[in-house]
Design a protein around this motif. Sequence first.
Motif, short mmCIF file in Angstrom:
data_model
loop_
_atom_site.label_atom_id
_atom_site.label_comp_id
_atom_site.label_asym_id
_atom_site.label_seq_id
_atom_site.Cartn_x
_atom_site.Cartn_y
_atom_site.Cartn_z
N PHE A 1 16.06 27.31 5.61
CA PHE A 1 15.83 26.90 7.00
C PHE A 1 14.43 26.34 7.29
O PHE A 1 14.21 25.82 8.38
CB PHE A 1 16.10 28.09 7.94
CG PHE A 1 17.54 28.51 7.95
CD1 PHE A 1 18.51 27.71 8.52
CD2 PHE A 1 17.92 29.71 7.36
CE1 PHE A 1 19.85 28.09 8.50
CE2 PHE A 1 19.24 30.10 7.34
CZ PHE A 1 20.22 29.29 7.91
N ALA A 2 13.50 26.49 6.37
CA ALA A 2 12.14 26.03 6.71
C ALA A 2 11.48 25.30 5.55
O ALA A 2 10.25 25.28 5.44
CB ALA A 2 11.28 27.22 7.12
N TRP A 3 12.27 24.72 4.67
CA TRP A 3 11.72 24.04 3.48
C TRP A 3 10.82 22.88 3.90
O TRP A 3 11.22 22.05 4.72
CB TRP A 3 12.88 23.55 2.61
CG TRP A 3 12.42 22.92 1.33
CD1 TRP A 3 12.51 21.61 0.99
CD2 TRP A 3 11.81 23.58 0.21
NE1 TRP A 3 11.98 21.41 -0.26
CE2 TRP A 3 11.54 22.60 -0.77
CE3 TRP A 3 11.45 24.90 -0.05
CZ2 TRP A 3 10.94 22.91 -1.99
CZ3 TRP A 3 10.85 25.20 -1.26
CH2 TRP A 3 10.61 24.20 -2.22
N PRO A 4 9.58 22.83 3.34
CA PRO A 4 8.70 21.72 3.72
C PRO A 4 9.24 20.38 3.22
O PRO A 4 9.68 20.28 2.08
CB PRO A 4 7.38 22.07 3.02
CG PRO A 4 7.71 23.05 1.96
CD PRO A 4 8.97 23.74 2.37
N LYS A 5 9.23 19.41 4.09
CA LYS A 5 9.72 18.08 3.71
C LYS A 5 8.62 17.35 2.94
O LYS A 5 7.47 17.36 3.34
CB LYS A 5 10.07 17.27 4.95
CG LYS A 5 11.23 17.86 5.75
CD LYS A 5 12.55 17.44 5.15
CE LYS A 5 13.70 17.80 6.07
NZ LYS A 5 13.97 19.24 6.14
N VAL A 6 8.97 16.75 1.86
CA VAL A 6 7.99 16.01 1.07
C VAL A 6 8.30 14.53 1.15
O VAL A 6 9.44 14.13 0.98
CB VAL A 6 8.04 16.46 -0.40
CG1 VAL A 6 7.08 15.63 -1.24
CG2 VAL A 6 7.70 17.92 -0.53
N ILE A 7 7.27 13.76 1.43
CA ILE A 7 7.46 12.31 1.39
C ILE A 7 7.26 11.90 -0.06
O ILE A 7 6.16 12.00 -0.61
CB ILE A 7 6.46 11.60 2.31
CG1 ILE A 7 6.75 12.02 3.74
CG2 ILE A 7 6.56 10.09 2.15
CD1 ILE A 7 5.76 11.47 4.74
N ASP A 8 8.37 11.51 -0.71
CA ASP A 8 8.30 11.25 -2.14
C ASP A 8 7.41 10.07 -2.49
O ASP A 8 6.74 10.07 -3.50
CB ASP A 8 9.70 10.99 -2.69
CG ASP A 8 10.47 12.30 -2.75
OD1 ASP A 8 9.83 13.33 -2.97
OD2 ASP A 8 11.69 12.28 -2.54
N HIS A 9 7.44 9.05 -1.64
CA HIS A 9 6.61 7.91 -1.96
C HIS A 9 5.82 7.51 -0.73
O HIS A 9 6.33 7.47 0.38
CB HIS A 9 7.46 6.73 -2.43
CG HIS A 9 6.62 5.57 -2.85
ND1 HIS A 9 5.92 5.55 -4.03
CD2 HIS A 9 6.34 4.41 -2.21
CE1 HIS A 9 5.25 4.40 -4.12
NE2 HIS A 9 5.49 3.71 -3.03
N HIS A 10 4.56 7.26 -0.93
CA HIS A 10 3.69 6.87 0.17
C HIS A 10 3.12 5.50 -0.17
O HIS A 10 2.80 5.24 -1.34
CB HIS A 10 2.58 7.92 0.29
CG HIS A 10 1.74 7.77 1.51
ND1 HIS A 10 0.75 6.85 1.58
CD2 HIS A 10 1.75 8.43 2.68
CE1 HIS A 10 0.18 6.94 2.78
NE2 HIS A 10 0.77 7.91 3.46
#
Lengths: 90, 487
Positions: free
Chosen positions: A65-74
């Motif tokens: 329910f609270a997994w941090p979202k990761v931006i895979d590519h920036h």
Amino acid sequence: MIPSSQSGGPQRPLIYALLALFVLLHNDLWWWDDATFVLGLPIALTYHLGYCLAAMGWMALMIRFAWPKVIDHHPEDESAVEDHRSGGAA
Amino acid sequence: MTLLILAIYLSLVLMVGLLSHRSFRGTSEDYFVATRSIGPFVLLMSVFGTHMTAFSMLGASGEAYRSGIGVFGLMASAAAIVVPVMMFFIGTRLWAAGKRFGFLTQAQLFRSRWQSDALGLLLFIVLLALVIPYLLIGVLGGGFTLMQITGGEVPSWVGGLAISVVVWLYVTFGGLRGTAWVNTFQTLVFMTLGAVTVIWIVRQLGGLEGALAQVAAERPDLMVRGDNITKLRFITYLLIPMSVGMFPHMFMHWLSAKRVETFRLSMVAYPLCVAIVWLPSVLLGMMGHLSFPGLEGPEASSVLIRLIHAHAPEVLAGLLGAGVFAAVMSSLDSQVLALGTMFTQDIVKHYGFADRMSEKQQVLVGRCFVAGILLVTFLISLVAKATIFSLAVWSFTGFSGLFPIVAAALFWRRSTKVGAMATVLTVVVLWLYFFINGFNVPGYSAFGTGLPPVLVIMVASSLAMVVGSWLSTPPPEAVVRRFLGDR
């Protein structure tokens, strides 16, 4: 970008508040001098063994329910790596 | 027979480490973080094996011998929740930053985050100094184990030297991949043999119920926390596992994960692994009173080995000794490799020496540094007289004190290099003061207030971060945005 704590669902603050409560429950001061045996072990030892098992369930809930979202590519990713590896500050 | 089994075990460990050399790609990134390719199971085993050292077997049983059941809540169940939470909030973010910017060390990250060379250098020195006591735990633990398990026939320095040489060999040839593979093997060994130990010895002592009843009759104080541990100490020890957020070896293992999702298994299974290792250690430590009453100081750290020597047949004693060796080496390897990585990246490469070196030469420098650190640690172990538990707690206290740095770097946009420097210097001053005054004082509290040093250091270092940051110029928004994104 490093995963942000602000991303994710609306349940996140509630999960964090419950996490703080769960951590507080580690401090079982209420049977400090109680030597009663429960499940073959002194009660405080049984409690903390149970706490370890509950921690597993708690972490599973956090992940669900609270997994941090990761931006895979920036957009700046590649240049940032280059900057760092060339010895300068990124 | 015992020595033969230990020799076979050490050979097996070497073989696993050397096998990993076949996968070596010849680059420094592959040597130091296995090209960020480690999967969930190996990550769990290597992170757990790295965190659990002689401290969790010899130190925990020794402390349970002295203080009873409270040790489990004090260290094990505290770590069972705090360490996975650290992985959740800190580990994933460090992994993402490492992958994105190509970081291999903490100093690289903090130097970039706050644009300060001096901070990177200061952190290198402080982290190196704090890892030394942690390394000592392993070398001392190896020495204790061999000496006790051979009934004193083999002096302790031989055990310390043996594990130092084996660790040096497989770290040298295998790098992080070798370390992760060996850690996985060794963690499985010490978890399995730990379970075998407790079952075997408890049976010899009359079964769990009978043995605990005898301990309760002879030492009822060990069945409760009572006066053995103060309530304040119990509560504040929740801060100790926060040290993982600043451990260089933990940072290195976190960076080695293939994807951020790789962390999930470690987060969920870590508490179970902690319970599997610590419960036998604590129970056996207390039961040690039945066979070896009256052990004092560092002698108590050897209670587990004394039990093995007294109650297990020789073959099993050799295997169980190998289990303790496994716990010791699975930490020592990662710690020395992390130091080698830091020296290569933060000193050799950062200060321009690497311009004159090939990738191969950089790896060689890392390997030489690893050998030097192991040698220094081994020499210190020859004169060190300390309990494994207290050495560990002092080391953890220093790392916990540095925690505001990683927290501010990842979560506080307004934090500055001045705040970070103030934090490091506060930790150095207070830690040295408390260490000099309290290292040999049982139950030492900060300034006689009853407060544990870890609490005082963490509060002071957090304040230093806040005050130092507010009193200095805000960091450039562009730098903050690159690390933390838009508001």
